[in-house]
Design an enzyme around this catalytic site. Structure first.
Site, PDB file in Angstrom:
ATOM      1  N   ASN A   1     -11.810-107.046  87.576  1.00 30.85           N
ATOM      2  CA  ASN A   1     -12.498-106.427  87.189  1.00 30.85           C
ATOM      3  C   ASN A   1     -12.933-105.196  87.401  1.00 30.85           C
ATOM      4  O   ASN A   1     -13.262-105.177  88.244  1.00 30.85           O
ATOM      5  CB  ASN A   1     -13.740-106.508  85.936  1.00 30.85           C
ATOM      6  CG  ASN A   1     -13.632-107.439  85.169  1.00 30.85           C
ATOM      7  OD1 ASN A   1     -12.723-107.182  84.102  1.00 30.85           O
ATOM      8  ND2 ASN A   1     -14.865-108.147  84.182  1.00 30.85           N
ATOM      9  N   CYS A   2     -12.362-103.670  86.447  1.00 29.11           N
ATOM     10  CA  CYS A   2     -12.454-102.386  86.953  1.00 29.11           C
ATOM     11  C   CYS A   2     -13.831-102.656  86.376  1.00 29.11           C
ATOM     12  O   CYS A   2     -13.799-102.562  85.638  1.00 29.11           O
ATOM     13  CB  CYS A   2     -11.827-101.451  86.471  1.00 29.11           C
ATOM     14  SG  CYS A   2     -12.399 -99.910  86.464  1.00 29.11           S
ATOM     15  N   VAL A   3     -14.942-102.517  87.495  1.00 27.13           N
ATOM     16  CA  VAL A   3     -16.658-102.237  87.348  1.00 27.13           C
ATOM     17  C   VAL A   3     -16.898-101.310  86.517  1.00 27.13           C
ATOM     18  O   VAL A   3     -17.337-101.344  85.765  1.00 27.13           O
ATOM     19  CB  VAL A   3     -17.167-102.636  88.996  1.00 27.13           C
ATOM     20  CG1 VAL A   3     -17.146-101.254  89.826  1.00 27.13           C
ATOM     21  CG2 VAL A   3     -18.158-102.583  88.393  1.00 27.13           C
TER      22      VAL A   3
ATOM     23  N   ALA B   1     -16.456-101.958  83.517  1.00 28.02           N
ATOM     24  CA  ALA B   1     -16.359-103.369  82.737  1.00 28.02           C
ATOM     25  C   ALA B   1     -18.283-102.519  82.126  1.00 28.02           C
ATOM     26  O   ALA B   1     -18.879-103.074  81.424  1.00 28.02           O
ATOM     27  CB  ALA B   1     -16.622-104.065  83.449  1.00 28.02           C
TER      28      ALA B   1
ATOM     29  N   PHE C   1      -7.968-106.109  85.185  1.00 28.61           N
ATOM     30  CA  PHE C   1      -8.637-106.322  83.501  1.00 28.61           C
ATOM     31  C   PHE C   1      -9.485-104.435  83.456  1.00 28.61           C
ATOM     32  O   PHE C   1     -10.178-103.678  84.031  1.00 28.61           O
ATOM     33  CB  PHE C   1      -9.776-106.352  83.467  1.00 28.61           C
ATOM     34  CG  PHE C   1      -9.173-108.574  83.459  1.00 28.61           C
ATOM     35  CD1 PHE C   1      -8.645-108.500  81.903  1.00 28.61           C
ATOM     36  CD2 PHE C   1      -9.581-108.916  84.118  1.00 28.61           C
ATOM     37  CE1 PHE C   1      -7.569-110.132  81.988  1.00 28.61           C
ATOM     38  CE2 PHE C   1      -8.875-110.665  84.375  1.00 28.61           C
ATOM     39  CZ  PHE C   1      -8.166-110.939  83.443  1.00 28.61           C
TER      40      PHE C   1
END
Lengths: 129, 118
Positions: free
Chosen positions: A78-80, A83, A40
């Site tokens: 998720n791409c931190v 996010a 994501f």
């Protein structure tokens, strides 16, 4: 049979992309392909927020992604940094940022963009939604 | 190692696509992939100098395009048709870019293992 990485770039609600990505993922698994990772990125991280609360008679896309990930043992990453900028935090980031709440729970996990790149390296095909 | 082509197709401001495309480009290069980037449509506006994103509350990611060469991303292309449609030439761009025709872009995309459009 292919190893497929799926990139989701749009939120759970407001765009159809994330739903279409899930539909694609289910169809691919049914046909014997392997989804090695769902990553994501961009607004896609908003597809993973546990605070997404559709009305009871509406499709719960975030829950459907979680169910799909668990049932098929597919990492949902998720791409931190994408996010965090959009207010999607796991318990760890919430603590680090002195926030009292978090909205990312298992099976979704945080990862770096490097996870997208290494996934692309391993995948036969990359599909973005 | 894969050959990854990243397409910038949105204007630099008003949406985060270009910034996140650039993040992905640099990250991919640092993971030893063979990366090329192509600016098309409104994406060519990323190449214009003297932009001040801080005036609209944004980080100045535009200047980070200068880092492409530091990350060994040498294949930096721009769609000639898009440039011309905006009355621009490669001389207007603040980093070194090579203009490609639609046919040349098509050939480039064929050669890539993966094409990611942002």
């Amino acid at each position: 049979m292919s190893k497929i990485l799926i990139q989701v770039n749009r939120p759970a609600y407001g765009y159809a992309n994330s739903y279409q990505a899930l539909d694609f993922a289910k169809a691919a698994v049914e046909q014997g392909h392997e989804i090695i990772k769902v990553f994501f990125y961009q607004d896609g991280v908003l597809s993973t927020s546990s605070l997404n609360s559709p009305a009871s008679d509406e499709f719960h896309l975030t829950k459907a992604w979680a169910d799909f990930g668990i049932a098929n043992n597919v990492p949902l990453v998720n791409c931190v940094s994408a996010a965090l900028r959009r207010g999607v935090l796991s318990e760890i980031e919430a603590r680090e940022n002195q926030q009292q709440h978090w909205n990312l729970t298992a099976p979704f996990v945080m990862g770096g963009l490097g996870e997208l790149v290494t996934g692309i390296e391993q995948a036969d095909r990359v599909i973005s939604f | 190692m894969k050959t990854i082509t990243i397409i910038f197709r949105h204007s630099p401001h008003g949406k985060a696509n270009s910034r996140e495309a650039l993040d992905f480009a640099l990250l991919s290069a640092s993971f030893e992939q063979i990366v090329s980037v192509i600016f098309v449509d409104d994406g060519v506006l990323n190449l214009l100098p003297n932009q001040m994103p801080s005036k609209i509350g944004c980080r100045d990611f535009i200047s980070t395009f200068k880092a492409l060469s530091l990350y060994d991303i040498e294949d930096v292309f721009v769609c000639e048709t898009s440039l011309v449609s905006m009355g621009l030439t490669t001389q207007d761009c603040f980093i070194d870019v090579e203009a490609l025709s639609n046919e040349q872009i098509k050939q480039r995309l064929k050669k890539a293992d993966e094409v990611l459009v942002y």
